[in-house]
Design an enzyme around this catalytic site. Structure first.
Site, PDB file in Angstrom:
ATOM      1  N   HIS A 195      14.927  84.192 -51.015  1.00 37.23           N
ATOM      2  CA  HIS A 195      15.091  82.992 -50.001  1.00 37.23           C
ATOM      3  C   HIS A 195      15.257  83.705 -48.522  1.00 37.23           C
ATOM      4  O   HIS A 195      14.067  83.521 -47.964  1.00 37.23           O
ATOM      5  CB  HIS A 195      16.365  82.192 -50.316  1.00 37.23           C
ATOM      6  CG  HIS A 195      16.387  80.925 -49.639  1.00 37.23           C
ATOM      7  ND1 HIS A 195      16.592  80.804 -48.200  1.00 37.23           N
ATOM      8  CD2 HIS A 195      16.340  79.634 -50.236  1.00 37.23           C
ATOM      9  CE1 HIS A 195      16.454  79.471 -47.936  1.00 37.23           C
ATOM     10  NE2 HIS A 195      16.460  78.744 -49.054  1.00 37.23           N
ATOM     11  N   SER A 200      22.383  71.970 -47.450  1.00 33.41           N
ATOM     12  CA  SER A 200      20.865  72.780 -47.369  1.00 33.41           C
ATOM     13  C   SER A 200      21.041  73.963 -48.256  1.00 33.41           C
ATOM     14  O   SER A 200      21.939  74.457 -48.162  1.00 33.41           O
ATOM     15  CB  SER A 200      20.753  73.109 -45.952  1.00 33.41           C
ATOM     16  OG  SER A 200      19.783  74.044 -45.779  1.00 33.41           O
ATOM     17  N   CYS A 201      20.034  74.227 -48.919  1.00 38.67           N
ATOM     18  CA  CYS A 201      19.850  75.408 -49.680  1.00 38.67           C
ATOM     19  C   CYS A 201      19.967  76.612 -48.501  1.00 38.67           C
ATOM     20  O   CYS A 201      19.838  77.825 -48.978  1.00 38.67           O
ATOM     21  CB  CYS A 201      18.527  75.630 -50.454  1.00 38.67           C
ATOM     22  SG  CYS A 201      17.120  75.688 -49.352  1.00 38.67           S
ATOM     23  N   SER A 202      19.569  76.498 -47.235  1.00 40.78           N
ATOM     24  CA  SER A 202      19.833  77.440 -46.308  1.00 40.78           C
ATOM     25  C   SER A 202      21.096  77.740 -45.746  1.00 40.78           C
ATOM     26  O   SER A 202      21.330  78.637 -44.640  1.00 40.78           O
ATOM     27  CB  SER A 202      18.921  77.178 -45.111  1.00 40.78           C
ATOM     28  OG  SER A 202      17.530  77.095 -45.606  1.00 40.78           O
ATOM     29  N   SER A 203      22.030  76.869 -46.101  1.00 39.57           N
ATOM     30  CA  SER A 203      23.550  77.012 -45.598  1.00 39.57           C
ATOM     31  C   SER A 203      23.917  78.370 -46.113  1.00 39.57           C
ATOM     32  O   SER A 203      23.933  78.692 -47.370  1.00 39.57           O
ATOM     33  CB  SER A 203      24.329  76.068 -45.851  1.00 39.57           C
ATOM     34  OG  SER A 203      25.691  76.050 -45.592  1.00 39.57           O
TER      35      SER A 203
END
Length: 481
Positions: free
Chosen positions: A384, A260-263
Site C-alpha cells: 500500500h 480510509s484504508c490510507s489512514s
C-alpha cells in the site's frame, strides 16, 4: 447420502440461475446503451462525466448522501463524508479536464505509430461500505469519461447510498439527454451470487473493499483491477517538525473515523524524539492508554481474531466507552493510542483497525524504523504505502527502494494525500493498487487509464537495424565474448 444437503443444493441452483438472469438483463441494457455512447464523441463523454460529478457535488445532494451513508452504514461522520465527496470528485474532475479518451490520442511519426482510445465496454464496479457514495462516483465518472457503461455492486449496507447517488445521476442525465442505462446498480438485496454474476458477465471489474471481493474479482474470469489490504504505517524521523507531523497524523487518523484504508494504523517514532512526539500527539487530541487499558480495548475491538463492528469507524469516545474506559471517553479524545512492540496475529494492534486507534512503536534510529515497518507489512498491508515525516527528504527514496510499498508519502496527512490531493501530484482516486506485494496487478492509483483499451496502428518506417557491438559492446568489454 445427505438428503438435506442435496435438497439445499437443488433449491440453490434455480435461485442462482434466477439471479444470473436478472443480472444478465441489467448487463444487456447497459451494453446496448454503451454501444451507442462509445462513438458519441468526446463532448458527449465529457458531458456524462460532468453530470455524474455534479450529481454528488451539488451541496444539498452531497449532504443527503453523507447523512444517508452514516445512517445506514454506521461508519464515519457526516461532515467528513461531505468533504470527501466534494474534494475527491473535484480533484478527479481536475485530473480529467482536457484528457482525450476517444479517437486518436497520440501520434509518433518517427515510429509510425498512432494510438486510438477505445472503451472497454460494461464495467462492474464493486464498492465498499466505508465510502458508499464517493467510491461509486469516482468509478462511474472514470468509466463514463472513457465511453463505458457501469453497473455498481455496492456493499449491502451501502446500497441505499449508491441507489440515491444513481438517482441523482439519472436526474442530471435527463437534463443532458443521456441514456440512464449507462449507469445502473444491482438491486437489493445485494448478494455474493449477484455480485459474482455481474463480475462474470461484465467486460472489466474494478473492485475496492474487502479482500474476499477482490479475490472473487480476480477469480471471476473477467479482466479485473483489485486493491490490496490497508494497514498504513508512518515514520517520524528525528529531524521532523514534530508539531507539524503530529497535526497531520492526527488529522489523518481522525478523518471520517478512520474509514480510509490510507489512514495511519501505526506510527514508528525514533527514540531520540519519542517522548516529545507523544506529547505533541497528546496535544492534538490523542489519548495514550496504559497497559491495563490497552488490554480492555483489545478485548472489545477483536472477537475471535476479527475486528468488531461495534468499534469499526466509530469515534474515539464511543470506542473508549464500549471498552469500559469511561474516564478516557469523558476526555473527548480525538483518537486513542496504544504502545506496541510485537507483530502479527498475536499482536492485533499491529494490524488494520479501521478506527481512530493508533499503534505506537519506538525505533532506535531510521534504519530500525524501516525494519519495524517491514515487519508490520510482513503481517498486513504490504504494497500500500508508507508515510515519512522528516527534514531529510532523501530518506524517502531509500524507503521507496527498500520497502514493499507502492507510495511513499512525505510530510503530508497520509489519508488525504495517498489518493491524490491538491498539494501533490498523485491522481485523485479512492482505489490504490498495491502491486504484487499486495497481490494486485497494478501499483498505481486507479485512474481513467485503467478504463481504456488502446488500439495501435503501425505504419512502415525506414528499416534501422543496429550492429551487435552497439548493443553488447559494453557487456563484451566487461566479461568477454
Amino acid at each position: 447420502m445427505n438428503v438435506r444437503a442435496t435438497v439445499a443444493e437443488t433449491a440453490k441452483a434455480p435461485a442462482d440461475e434466477a439471479v444470473g438472469q436478472r443480472v444478465a438483463a441489467l448487463v444487456a441494457r447497459a451494453r446496448e446503451a454503451q454501444r451507442a455512447f462509445e462513438f458519441a464523441g468526446q463532448v458527449a463523454l465529457d458531458t456524462a462525466a460532468a453530470a455524474a460529478a455534479w450529481a454528488i457535488m451539488e451541496p444539498s445532494r452531497n449532504r443527503q448522501l453523507a447523512e444517508l451513508s452514516v445512517r445506514d452504514t454506521g461508519l464515519g461522520n457526516v461532515d467528513d463524508k461531505f468533504r470527501k465527496n466534494w474534494r475527491k470528485t473535484l480533484g478527479l474532475l481536475r485530473d480529467l479536464k482536457g484528457q482525450k479518451t476517444c479517437g486518436v490520442i497520440a501520434s509518433d511519426p518517427a515510429k509510425g505509430i498512432i494510438e486510438i482510445a477505445r472503451a472497454v465496454g460494461v464495467v462492474a464496479a464493486v464498492t465498499p461500505s466505508t465510502n458508499p457514495a464517493a467510491t461509486p462516483a469516482n468509478k462511474i465518472i472514470n468509466a463514463l469519461k472513457c465511453g463505458n457503461a457501469v453497473i455498481v455492486a455496492p456493499s449491502p449496507k451501502g446500497h441505499s447510498s449508491c441507489e440515491l447517488l444513481i438517482s441523482f445521476i439519472h436526474a442530471e442525465f435527463a437534463k443532458a439527454g443521456l441514456d440512464p442505462a449507462l449507469v445502473q446498480c444491482l438491486p437489493a438485496p445485494i448478494s455474493k451470487a449477484a455480485t459474482g454474476a455481474l463480475m462474470q458477465q461484465a467486460d472489466l471489474v474494478v473492485a475496492t473493499g474487502s479482500q474476499s471481493n477482490v479475490r472473487m474479482a480476480y477469480a471471476s474470469g473477467t479482466p479485473a483491477f483489485g486493491v490490496g489490504a490497508g494497514n498504513v504505517a508512518s515514520i517520524v524521523e528525528r529531524s521532523a517538525d514534530l508539531h507539524d507531523a503530529a497535526q497531520k497524523i492526527a488529522l489523518s487518523k481522525a478523518f471520517d473515523n478512520a474509514t480510509s484504508c490510507s489512514s495511519e494504523n501505526s506510527v514508528v517514532i525514533e527514540d531520540a524524539v519519542y517522548d516529545e512526539m507523544l506529547s505533541q500527539l497528546r496535544s492534538c487530541g490523542g489519548a495514550l492508554l496504559d497497559p491495563a487499558q490497552k488490554v480492555q480495548l483489545q478485548a472489545v475491538m477483536w472477537s475471535g481474531g476479527k475486528l468488531s463492528e461495534h468499534c469499526t469507524a466509530k469515534s474515539a469516545a464511543q470506542i473508549a466507552q464500549a471498552a469500559g474506559l469511561e474516564e478516557v471517553a469523558g476526555q473527548g479524545p480525538r483518537f486513542l493510542m496504544v504502545e506496541e512492540t510485537g507483530f502479527g496475529a498475536d499482536y492485533p494492534f499491529s494490524g488494520e483497525k479501521l478506527s481512530p486507534v493508533l499503534t505506537v512503536y519506538r525505533a532506535r534510529d531510521f534504519a530500525d524504523a524501516a525494519d519495524v515497518i517491514r515487519r508490520i507489512y510482513a503481517y498486513m498491508g504490504a504494497g500500500h504505502s508508507v508515510g515519512l515525516h522528516t527534514a531529510r527528504t532523501d530518506f524517502a527514496v531509500e524507503l521507496g527502494e527498500r520497502l514493499p510499498v507502492a507510495r511513499v508519502i512525505v510530510n503530508q496527512a497520509h489519508c488525504l494525500a495517498t489518493g491524490g490531493n491538491f498539494d501533490n501530484g498523485l491522481p485523485f482516486s479512492l482505489s490504490m493498487g498495491c502491486g504484487t506485494w499486495g497481490r494486485n496487478n497494478f501499483s498505481g492509483n486507479l485512474d481513467f487509464h485503467h478504463y481504456l483499451n488502446v488500439t495501435r496502428v503501425a505504419y512502415p518506417i525506414a528499416e534501422e537495424m543496429p550492429e551487435v557491438d552497439a548493443l553488447l559492446g559494453d557487456y563484451f568489454g566487461r566479461v568477454g565474448r
